[in-house]
Design an enzyme around this catalytic site. Structure first.
Site, PDB file in Angstrom:
ATOM      1  N   CYS A   1       0.829  -1.207   0.000  1.00 35.23           N
ATOM      2  CA  CYS A   1       0.000   0.000   0.000  1.00 35.23           C
ATOM      3  C   CYS A   1       0.862   1.255   0.000  1.00 35.23           C
ATOM      4  CB  CYS A   1      -0.935  -0.010   1.209  1.00 35.23           C
ATOM      5  SG  CYS A   1      -2.071   1.398   1.265  1.00 35.23           S
TER       6      CYS A   1
ATOM      7  N   CYS B   1      -6.266  -3.901   6.908  1.00 29.64           N
ATOM      8  CA  CYS B   1      -7.375  -2.946   6.862  1.00 29.64           C
ATOM      9  C   CYS B   1      -8.560  -3.451   6.060  1.00 29.64           C
ATOM     10  CB  CYS B   1      -6.890  -1.600   6.314  1.00 29.64           C
ATOM     11  SG  CYS B   1      -6.447  -1.602   4.564  1.00 29.64           S
TER      12      CYS B   1
END
Length: 364
Positions: free
Chosen positions: A101, A197
């Site tokens: 990410c 997440c």
């Protein structure tokens, strides 16, 4: 400078944005919408990028008096992070989605857009430090080693770091929360996010099975070759795993068994004792040197194979085609292909320097 502050809706990014404002920069806040169907509310410290998080980020921006926008990066996040994560597990490797990410979303997609819009830098709430030494930029551990996030930033290229700001690098988390309280930021006591997440319930195996389906295989004793049980897919395991193996009979010595290796083509999961987990050498590829300098011959360093833990002294040497060979001074356990290995040089005066990072391809 014109600074784009990435605001997740947490305390760290809010204080980082506030410090960028205090430093006199022209700051704009942006929240990244990374889910096509974001949840309305968080569940404690699980998950992120919910609608609640975007509201928290907006409120923080209002208090700071800076413009605020929400940018939709959901499609790119799914392609670059989620699908990569699933594909790596299907191939028997253990990825770190936070590394991906930062590399592909926050400091590639976001930074590209920021520069195109005329911003000079992207500020985030990461705990890491940047220092310029002899005209060259270096990435270092944060002052608060318990919160240090240099591991998940070590895959960034030099050009990306030149446009990065980490205002919290010299701070301790307790001080950041106290500062947020003093500034009247409502996120001062908000729990930190943890786990993955995009898997807010924390059940990685269920998440992967939903996307990969069942791929039956055998659990095999690495020493004897005996079949100990069956499973529904190698993606449900990782090297070093002890719990949830589904083996009814205990080992001959009565001790727990651990996953030693995964063979996705045959569907074989090999298990053995804890003594068989230790490795003394790591092979890695796709090396990245954040300072722009590759290792010059065998180099004494400290290596880290997980975001929090898995640290050992070693000698590393850069080879051709981005490969790195690492000899460990003491064995490490639970080292899996697909993990990122980060190389540090110890420096008590200025914090450990990140020499480079690479993807683990094998162990010995």
């Amino acid at each position: 400078m014109r600074v784009l502050a990435a605001m997740s809706g947490g305390v760290d990014s809010a204080v980082a944005a506030a410090r960028a404002v205090d430093a006199g920069h022209d700051v704009v806040g942006v929240h990244l919408a990374l889910s096509a169907q974001p949840g309305t509310l968080r569940t404690g410290s699980r998950g992120c990028c919910t609608i609640e998080d975007s509201h928290d980020a907006r409120r923080a921006a209002d208090i700071l008096g800076i413009p605020f926008y929400i940018w939709d990066f959901a499609e790119r996040f799914t392609e670059e992070v989620v699908e990569t994560f699933v594909g790596e597990y299907a191939a028997g490797r253990t990825p770190n989605p936070c590394v991906t990410c930062n590399e592909k979303i926050k400091f590639e997609a976001l930074l590209e857009k920021a520069l195109a819009l005329g911003f000079d830098a992207v500020a985030t709430g990461h705990y890491a430090r940047l220092a310029t030494v002899d005209g060259e930029l270096e990435l270092r551990r944060s002052a608060d080693e318990g919160k240090d996030q240099s591991y998940v930033l070590a895959s960034l290229q030099p050009e990306q770091l030149r446009h990065a700001m980490f205002p919290l690098g010299d701070s301790w988390k307790s001080d950041v929360r106290a500062e947020a309280e003093q500034r009247g930021l409502s996120v001062a006591r908000k729990p930190d996010s943890h786990d993955i997440c995009f898997i807010p319930d924390g059940d990685t195996k269920k998440f992967l099975e939903k996307r990969l389906g069942e791929r039956p295989g055998e659990l095999v004793d690495a020493e004897t070759g005996a079949v100990l049980g069956h499973h529904t897919g190698v993606h449900g395991f990782t090297v070093g795993q002890r719990k949830g193996l589904g083996i009814d009979a205990p080992a001959a010595d009565g001790r727990p068994r651990y996953v030693l290796s995964l063979e996705p083509v045959s569907g074989t999961v090999k298990v053995g004792s804890s003594a068989d987990l230790g490795v003394r050498a790591i092979d890695a590829d796709r090396a990245i040197w954040p300072s722009g300098r590759a290792l010059d011959g065998p180099t004494e360093c400290t290596v880290q194979v997980r975001a929090h833990g898995g640290i050992a002294d070693a000698v590393a040497e850069a080879e051709e085609d981005g490969r790195v060979s690492i000899q460990l001074r003491e064995p490490l356990r639970g080292v899996a292909p697909g993990q990122v290995v980060v190389l540090y040089r110890q420096d008590d005066q200025a914090g450990d320097l990140v020499l480079g990072s690479a993807k683990i391809s094998g162990t010995r």
